[in-house]
Design an enzyme around this catalytic site. Structure first.
Site, short mmCIF file in Angstrom:
data_model
loop_
_atom_site.label_atom_id
_atom_site.label_comp_id
_atom_site.label_asym_id
_atom_site.label_seq_id
_atom_site.Cartn_x
_atom_site.Cartn_y
_atom_site.Cartn_z
N TYR A 10 0.82 -1.21 0.00
CA TYR A 10 0.00 0.00 0.00
C TYR A 10 0.86 1.27 0.00
O TYR A 10 0.90 2.01 -0.96
CB TYR A 10 -0.92 0.02 1.23
CG TYR A 10 -2.25 -0.68 1.05
CD1 TYR A 10 -2.45 -1.59 0.03
CD2 TYR A 10 -3.31 -0.43 1.92
CE1 TYR A 10 -3.67 -2.23 -0.13
CE2 TYR A 10 -4.53 -1.07 1.77
CZ TYR A 10 -4.71 -1.97 0.74
OH TYR A 10 -5.91 -2.60 0.59
N SER A 11 1.55 1.54 1.11
CA SER A 11 2.26 2.80 1.28
C SER A 11 3.38 2.97 0.25
O SER A 11 4.04 2.00 -0.15
CB SER A 11 2.87 2.89 2.68
OG SER A 11 1.85 2.94 3.66
N SER B 93 5.77 -4.46 5.72
CA SER B 93 6.06 -5.46 6.75
C SER B 93 6.05 -6.86 6.16
O SER B 93 5.21 -7.18 5.30
CB SER B 93 5.05 -5.36 7.88
OG SER B 93 5.07 -4.08 8.47
N GLU C 140 -8.81 -4.50 9.71
CA GLU C 140 -7.55 -4.38 10.44
C GLU C 140 -7.74 -4.39 11.94
O GLU C 140 -6.85 -4.75 12.69
CB GLU C 140 -6.83 -3.10 10.00
CG GLU C 140 -5.38 -3.05 10.38
CD GLU C 140 -4.65 -1.91 9.69
OE1 GLU C 140 -3.41 -1.94 9.68
OE2 GLU C 140 -5.31 -1.00 9.17
N SER D 132 -2.47 7.78 10.30
CA SER D 132 -1.94 8.72 11.28
C SER D 132 -3.07 9.34 12.10
O SER D 132 -4.25 9.30 11.72
CB SER D 132 -1.15 9.83 10.58
OG SER D 132 -2.01 10.63 9.80
#
Length: 418
Positions: A133-134, A168, A252, A375
């Site tokens: 994703y990021s 990750s 999540e 965030s």
């Protein structure tokens, strides 16, 4: 509300506790993995543990399929397993992304062929997944992704090109689901697709671990250079990736949040023991902070139980704000209760590395709690706009009309009086 568990749940808890103790307690075949992180144990041992979980039937407890007449275990059973796993100091699972994010999304959006291909290897602990994703310019603002996917000449696959970061488990993963832009010229939330692609593509996928302060690498940068995903491995419809990606993120936080709080309780007990040993527990300020952390943790648990399994607007965003701030303050307290020695790390003189104590690791790693997974700014925007109905935050891409230049009026010349 009634937060008690049924007799059936208690029996299930006893079975889970016994199974975990046989394998993770002293003398157990996986005792060396207790509380291990992905970077602190050999990958082959971690994979063996995933297969052990799969063989025991502990993977996929919460999976529900509308086409399956057999109901999934009750939500309380999922909570029980998450709690007992945390109490047993079970290692951070390598299969967490596949089990808790991809699998529920496959059950909601996947085709029959996709479910048949991917669910069983995840349930058996045989295939590990990571999340693409990021990006360097698209973290909390996920709609800004620039990774592209174009159809191959024969139409049999998608060619993915771009970069993902903070990925990750990518150095151990077999597969990755990647949010990419599949419609040329599309912007923001439009023209995105979620693609499933294998990580074993030498020359097409380059995984570069990101080194942390303690020398470990639990996540990586991933570079795609024409990496191939089969045409049939688009999750949902091409171009509908934003909706699918948002559904995936909604999984999540769930029953696993209760297990996370058991882990937090264990960390708090460790901090309390350190404060007692160092004598800082007698400091009234330290004692008040310890008491506040304890009380807030119990409130978080009650709130998590109250909202579990409900679609209460904004509950996930509120929970993320609360536990992120709480855990950061615990990390600060973990080092503070040690006094001046809390800043010292054993082996700091060793040129081969700078190992951290458990308290220092907690302090440093918890700094990311208010950033990853959305965030604090994004969570507050979600609550403000989608729950409270407040005006949307101005979009930085929409620049306001330039204002006319303001010039100060000339001041009269001051002359001294004769």
């Amino acid at each position: 509300m009634d937060f008690s568990f049924s007799a059936e749940d208690d029996a299930f808890r006893a079975r889970a506790r016994s199974w975990l103790a046989e394998r993770l307690a002293g003398g157990g075949s996986f005792a060396d993995l207790r509380a291990a992180t992905p970077s602190s144990a050999a990958p082959d041992r971690r994979r063996a543990w995933e297969r052990e979980l799969g063989a025991g039937g502990w993977i996929g407890l919460g999976w529900t399929d509308a086409d399956d007449p057999e109901p999934a275990p009750s939500l309380s059973r999922q909570v029980v397993w998450a709690e007992e796993y945390a109490r047993a100091a079970g290692p951070a699972p390598l299969g967490i992304v596949g089990e808790h994010l991809l699998a529920p999304t496959l059950l909601r959006h996947g085709t029959a062929a996709q479910r048949e291909r991917f669910l069983s290897p995840i349930a058996r602990g045989q295939e590990i997944w990571c999340q693409g994703y990021s990006e360097p310019g698209a973290g909390s603002d996920l709609a800004a992704v620039r990774t592209t996917a174009t159809p191959s000449e024969d139409g049999g696959s998608w060619l993915v090109t771009g970069q993902k970061t903070w990925t990750s488990l990518s150095q151990w993963a077999d597969w990755c689901f990647v949010l990419a832009r599949t419609e040329r010229g599309s912007q923001r939330h439009h023209g995105l697709s979620l693609l499933l692609l294998p990580m074993d593509q030498p020359g097409r996928i380059d995984v570069r671990p990101i080194r942390q302060l303690d020398g470990a690498s639990e996540f990586s940068e991933v570079f795609f250079d024409g990496a191939r995903a089969q045409a049939g491995h688009v999750l949902g419809r091409p171009g509908d990736g934003w909706r699918v990606a948002m559904d995936l993120l909604s999984f999540e936080r769930g029953a696993g949040m209760l297990g996370r709080q058991i882990g937090y309780a264990r960390e708090l007990d460790t901090v309390l023991a350190a404060a007692t040993a160092s004598g800082t527990v007698d400091d009234p300020v330290i004692r008040e902070r310890l008491t506040r952390q304890w009380a807030e943790l119990h409130v978080m648990r009650c709130n998590a139980l109250r909202t579990l399994g409900t679609a209460e607007p904004g509950s996930a965003a509120v929970a993320k704000l609360v536990w992120g701030d709480w855990h950061q303050r615990l990390g600060e307290l973990a080092v503070q209760v040690l006094g001046p020695t809390g800043a010292l790390a054993p082996g700091a003189h060793d040129p081969g590395g700078y190992p951290l104590t458990a308290a220092q690791h907690l302090l440093l790693f918890s700094r990311a709690d208010t950033v990853y997974g959305g965030s604090d700014q994004i969570q507050r925007n979600l609550i403000a706009e989608r729950v409270l109905g407040l005006p949307r935050e101005p979009c930085p891409q929409l620049r306001p009309e330039p204002r006319p230049e303001l010039r100060p009026e000339p001041r009269p010349e001051l002359r001294p009086e004769p």
